[in-house]
Every structure is written in C-alpha cells, then in structure tokens.
Design an enzyme around this catalytic site. Structure first.
Site, short mmCIF file in Angstrom:
data_model
loop_
_atom_site.label_atom_id
_atom_site.label_comp_id
_atom_site.label_asym_id
_atom_site.label_seq_id
_atom_site.Cartn_x
_atom_site.Cartn_y
_atom_site.Cartn_z
N SER A 1 3.94 3.29 1.22
CA SER A 1 4.75 4.47 1.22
C SER A 1 4.14 5.63 0.26
CB SER A 1 6.15 4.23 1.04
OG SER A 1 6.53 3.51 2.10
N ARG A 2 4.61 5.40 -0.88
CA ARG A 2 4.06 6.38 -2.22
C ARG A 2 4.11 5.49 -3.14
NH1 ARG A 2 2.50 9.11 1.27
NH2 ARG A 2 2.51 11.42 1.86
N GLU B 1 -15.02 14.23 -6.86
CA GLU B 1 -15.99 13.37 -7.55
C GLU B 1 -15.48 11.97 -7.69
OE1 GLU B 1 -17.94 13.07 -12.05
OE2 GLU B 1 -16.39 14.78 -11.42
N HIS C 1 -5.30 4.48 0.62
CA HIS C 1 -4.43 5.38 1.21
C HIS C 1 -5.05 5.54 2.75
CE1 HIS C 1 -0.96 8.07 1.04
NE2 HIS C 1 -1.65 8.44 1.82
#
Length: 351
Positions: free
Chosen positions: A246-247, A282, A301
């Site tokens: 989720s987060r 970067e 992610h």
C-alpha cells in the site's frame, strides 16, 4: 466518434517524463484526443512551477504537488493522477482553487493482489533463503531453514483495509486454504462482500493478534500514518509476517526493523517504503537497514505494474481530464475531491 478537436486548444503537461516515461499506448491515446502534452521532468517546487503554472491540465505519476505548486496554478482545471494514491498532492489546496483532483482507483487491483500473494508465498516457502543456499551450494543449510516452514492451509491471513485489492487477495488466498480475516476504518459498513467471500470482519487488535500473515490495503492519510507503530507491531502474533503493497509510511519502518531483528516477526514483504525513495533520477544503493535483513523481500514499488494495468491507468487518467476539459464531471468514483466547486462549471453526462 466524439469530436475532440476543441481539446487541442488546451495546454496540458505530463510530469515524470523521464522517471515514468510515456508508453506508445499513452502517446497514441493523447493523440487520439487531440491533446499535446508538454513532457516535463521536474521534482522540486522551484522547477515545477514555471512548467505548470499556466496549464489547463496536469498529468502526474509520482511527483509531489505541494501547496506552493497548487497556488501557482492560474488556469488549471484538473490534476489527473495516473495512479491511485494522492498523498503527494495537496488535495485541500486544489479544492480551494477549484481544481478537480482525479485518479484511477481500480487500474491495478489484480496486479496488487497478485503481488501480495507472490510475496506471501515467497515468505512462507523461504524462497530468498532457498535461492541463496543454492547459489552457495549450501544444500543442507537450505533444508535446515526449510524445516521450520509452516503449512499454508489453515493459516490466518489478516487484511487491514477491505477495498477492491483486499477482496481480490481474499479470493486468491482461499484457493490456498488460508482463513481470511479483515478490518477496516468503517466497521459499520455493510458486510455482504465479506460474507460472500467467507471473510470474518473484526477489530484491528483482533486482526493483529490472530494473523499469521498480515497484509495492508489502505491509503496513506493523516489517520493511517504510522498506523502500525512499535506498540501495535508488538501486538502482532509472534512469528507473523507483514506484507505491505500500500504505502510505506503506514508502518514505522524503524520499529519494524527492530522487531524483525529480534525475531518477534518472522519476516516481511515490502513494495512501498517511507525511508527509500524509488522515484529518484540518480539511482544508487540506499543506506537502509531493511536491506541488511535476510528475512525480508523488497521490491521497488512494482506491485501495480503490468502492461495491461499501465494501459488501464492511461485510459482512465486521460478520460478523467478529457471529461473536465470538455465541461463534464468525470465518473464519481474517480473524483478525489467531490466537494470541490470547479473554477469552470461542469455538467453531468447524460450517458
């Protein structure tokens, strides 16, 4: 075929042009609607503002749009999030400015559920450890580690949040014989879906105490920030596994690392992070203690990603903006701030 020619007069910008470049599918879709987005890679307010201030629509994948950026928008009608979460967008500021914020809440339901189950299965069967043992030629070490595996059938999977992705996980989990329990913020909500899926709804404390595997399925808002702090993590069932697609900031990562090191928790599968920014130009190995643990599986992610999901998010995100630029409300389920009073009037669609 609708007449989209009028849309060519609008100025639109597509952020994250380098970090999340447009696919050919997305380009073709913009072309079909006579939209010609300016492609921009800018990730600080000072660099974003000059590129977006005089545009009518903003498409964004992962760039943060704080209040200062929102306040600079002199003519913007819609911020179209090409994704689901809007925690990086100051939605309140957009609402005050009369700007609709939209998203595509269902574009990756199947992918997130697949990724959750993939992490769960890999943790349960200790696949990273087995792969490492094979690469080292340490067969006996691998068999010794595997000897503590627990049978999946009959284990308990707890879901925090019970939206679309959680329900999709529940459907998959039952095929493996897992017993599924869940909690959600609104415990007074109807339980028909849970009943149909055989999911037992209960309080957060019960879910934490009973789950052999705990999976998170809720947005990052003020109420859910560090929802799983050290105190709550320590109420989890000893030897449980935590899965987060989720987060990242829903979990106190420092506390999680400590409990994993202590052996209180058996492992974790994590796709989203608070302390690791996977959306940077970067790239270099991060200095984060999660990477030093051999009982953790980390992915950058990617739980939402598939060819089909990326096409769906382009379809939904562009359709949301096209609706607003054409003077109509997008589908209600795609409007993040339905209380907004649009700076340009919008009508309901007849179809």
């Amino acid at each position: 075929m609708p007449d989209w020619n009028h849309l060519q007069d609008f100025r639109v910008v597509r952020l994250n042009a380098e970090l999340s470049p447009m696919s050919q599918y997305e380009r073709d879709l913009f072309h079909e609607h006579h939209l010609h987005p300016c492609e921009v890679e800018a990730n600080t307010p000072d660099t974003i503002v000059p590129r977006v201030a005089d545009h009518d629509a903003i498409f964004v994948v992962s760039t943060a749009l704080p209040e200062g950026v929102i306040e600079s928008l002199s003519r913007c009608r819609v911020i179209s999030r090409l994704g689901t979460g809007t925690d990086k967008i100051d939605v309140a500021a957009a609402t005050r400015k009369g700007i609709l914020v939209t998203n595509v809440p269902t574009f990756c339901v199947e992918e997130q559920a697949d990724h959750t189950m993939a992490l769960l299965l890999a943790l349960a069967r200790k696949l990273p450890q087995m792969s490492q043992a094979m690469s080292e030629g340490a067969w006996s070490k691998g068999r010794s580690q595997a000897s503590t595996n627990q049978r999946l059938a009959g284990s308990v999977l707890g879901l925090i949040g019970f939206g679309n992705s959680a329900k999709a996980v529940a459907r998959r989990a039952q095929g493996f014989g897992l017993r599924v329990i869940a909690t959600r913020r609104n415990m007074d909500a109807p339980t028909e879906d849970a009943d149909e899926l055989g999911v037992a709804m209960m309080g957060l404390e019960e879910v934490l105490a009973q789950s052999d595997y705990l999976s998170l399925h809720l947005p990052l808002i003020e109420e859910t920030h560090h929802l799983l702090d050290e105190a709550r993590l320590r109420t989890m069932k000893p030897g449980a596994y935590l899965i987060n697609t989720s987060r990242g900031a829903i979990v106190d990562e420092t506390a999680l690392v400590e409990l994993l090191r202590e052996g209180v928790l058996a492992g974790a599968g994590i796709d989203t992070f608070e302390g690791i920014d996977v959306f940077v130009q970067e790239e270099r190995p991060p200095d984060h203690p999660l990477l030093s643990l051999d009982n953790v599986i980390l992915t950058p992610h990617v739980g939402a990603i598939s060819v089909q999901a990326m096409q769906d998010v382009s379809d939904g995100g562009i359709a949301n903006a096209v609706a607003v630029l054409s003077g109509f409300w997008p589908p209600p389920e795609n409007i993040v701030n339905p209380e907004v009073e649009p700076r340009f009037p919008l009508a309901e669609r007849d179809d």
